[in-house]
Enzyme design. Structure first.
Site, short mmCIF file in Angstrom:
data_model
loop_
_atom_site.label_atom_id
_atom_site.label_comp_id
_atom_site.label_asym_id
_atom_site.label_seq_id
_atom_site.Cartn_x
_atom_site.Cartn_y
_atom_site.Cartn_z
N HIS A 1 8.20 -20.49 14.40
CA HIS A 1 7.58 -19.55 13.47
C HIS A 1 6.10 -19.89 13.28
CE1 HIS A 1 11.55 -18.15 11.38
NE2 HIS A 1 11.79 -18.62 12.59
N GLU B 1 3.80 -18.33 11.75
CA GLU B 1 3.24 -18.00 10.44
C GLU B 1 3.49 -19.14 9.45
OE1 GLU B 1 7.28 -17.77 9.72
OE2 GLU B 1 6.19 -16.92 11.40
N CYS C 1 11.01 -16.57 17.75
CA CYS C 1 12.35 -16.99 17.33
C CYS C 1 13.42 -16.12 17.99
CB CYS C 1 12.43 -16.99 15.81
SG CYS C 1 13.79 -18.01 15.17
#
Length: 389
Positions: free
Chosen positions: A353, A355, A261
């Site tokens: 992202h 995760e 990001c």
């Protein structure tokens, strides 16, 4: 959630557009950049994502809050959004893990919000006009006249040129022990990191050292890291010259690097590319991205309003002298750069992202790709292009 005589609220955009509704969360006024998020779930993760600092988040999904709030799912130590806009908040909480309602959590954290407006119409407006400054006014502030509201909004700072890392970063080093077979120390520059990122890296064998955003190259090297990671975070990458200089020091030292990001944007700048502000950005958990290495299309979680300006096709020489670089991932909606891969040094990054708590998980493999790169670098494998799986 019945209305009271003092329950009125208004959302005012800098172009003069007004939406009237009811107060939600804390009462008062708040200012920020109005952006929309398209996820139909994961609102607690959104609220506690430091990347949303300085932004008034509009939820496009009409029904928010039905699963309440718990103490297990926050991505950081607090709620970071500047304000919150929903259409139909749930009047009851229907989840066995919930410990309180979303409304209570917003109130306790001092987050001024508004409910009962057409968030899809607002989303269409922001798509047409772009993300812009806005204000939510409730309580006594709701009674100010329209001209006063608009003047307050237009006096607020724009997101372009703002460096917000110091507002969200840790103030002191924190360490999370490695799980399983240990790879080594990983130095993370905290620009607004989420807990799920730390957990994913620790599970893969890194002893994770989260460092304040003010850290120097000497601070990073003092960790004795096997690699360096730059996290997500809020603000304009063009206002983060010190973080770019630090990253160039990391690359010059030959340390493997992975950024996500905001970290992707800063790698782009360190390599010599520019960045620019997107009209309304990518925010939500349903962005289709092409991984050019594998040809696979992933559904990914995003939260960014800026992007890297790099050539989309073929490898090019890094303007700052770091060898060949190629765009590794591309957004299929608008062809925005979603990842960079250095071919002659051990460095890569993605704009989204991986995760992605609580999902999607299509991009989780990127943590494994990072492990492979670090292990290969440690072994001095000459037959492998750095930055690839």
């Amino acid at each position: 959630m019945s209305a009271t005589p003092n329950d009125g609220a208004v959302l005012v955009l800098e172009d003069g557009t007004r939406y009237t509704g009811r107060a939600y969360g804390a009462r008062g006024r708040t200012l920020g950049e109005a952006v929309f998020a398209t996820g139909m779930t994961g609102y607690q993760e959104t609220l506690t994502d430091p990347s949303y600092a300085g932004q008034i988040v509009v939820q496009t999904a009409p029904h928010i809050g039905n699963t309440g709030v718990n103490d297990e799912d926050p991505e950081s130590r607090r709620i970071w959004v500047a304000g919150y806009v929903v259409r139909d908040p749930s009047r009851i909480v229907s989840n066995f893990r919930a410990t309180r309602s979303l409304d209570d959590d917003l109130t306790q954290n001092g987050i001024v919000g508004i409910r009962g407006i057409d968030t899809r119409a607002l989303t269409r407006h922001l798509r047409d006009r772009g993300a812009m400054r806005a204000g939510v006014f409730s309580g006594p502030d709701a009674a100010l006249d329209a001209d006063a509201h608009l003047a307050i909004v237009r006096e607020a700072p724009e997101m372009t040129g703002r460096n917000l890392s110091a507002e969200v970063s840790v103030l002191a080093d924190t360490v999370t022990p490695a799980q399983g077979e240990r790879i080594g120390n990983l130095a993370i520059l905290d620009l607004g990191i989420k807990q799920a990122t730390v957990d994913n890296l620790a599970r893969r064998g890194f002893e994770v050292h989260v460092l304040p955003q003010s850290s120097t190259l000497q601070d990073v090297l003092a960790v004795d890291p096997v690699a360096v990671f730059y996290s997500n975070g809020p603000g304009d990458p063009g206002a983060s010259d010190e973080h770019v200089a630090l990253l160039r020091g990391v690359l010059d030292a030959g340390l493997p690097f992975f950024g996500i990001c905001f970290g992707n944007q800063l790698l782009g700048r360190a390599l010599g590319f520019g960045t620019y502000k997107l009209p309304f950005g990518h925010r939500g958990i349903n962005q289709p991205v092409l991984d050019r290495l594998t040809g696979r299309v992933e559904i990914t979680a995003h939260n960014h309003g800026f992007a890297v300006d790099a050539p989309l096709d073929g490898a090019v020489e890094s303007p700052n002298g770091y060898g060949r670089v190629e765009v590794s991932h591309v957004d299929l909606n608008d062809q925005v750069v979603e990842g960079l891969r250095a071919l002659d040094i051990p460095a890569f990054s993605v704009q989204y992202h991986p995760e992605a708590a609580g999902g999607p998980h299509d991009a989780n493999y990127l943590f494994d790709r990072f492990v492979d790169m670090v292990v290969a670098h440690q072994s001095g494998n000459p037959g492998r292009k750095e930055g690839t799986a």
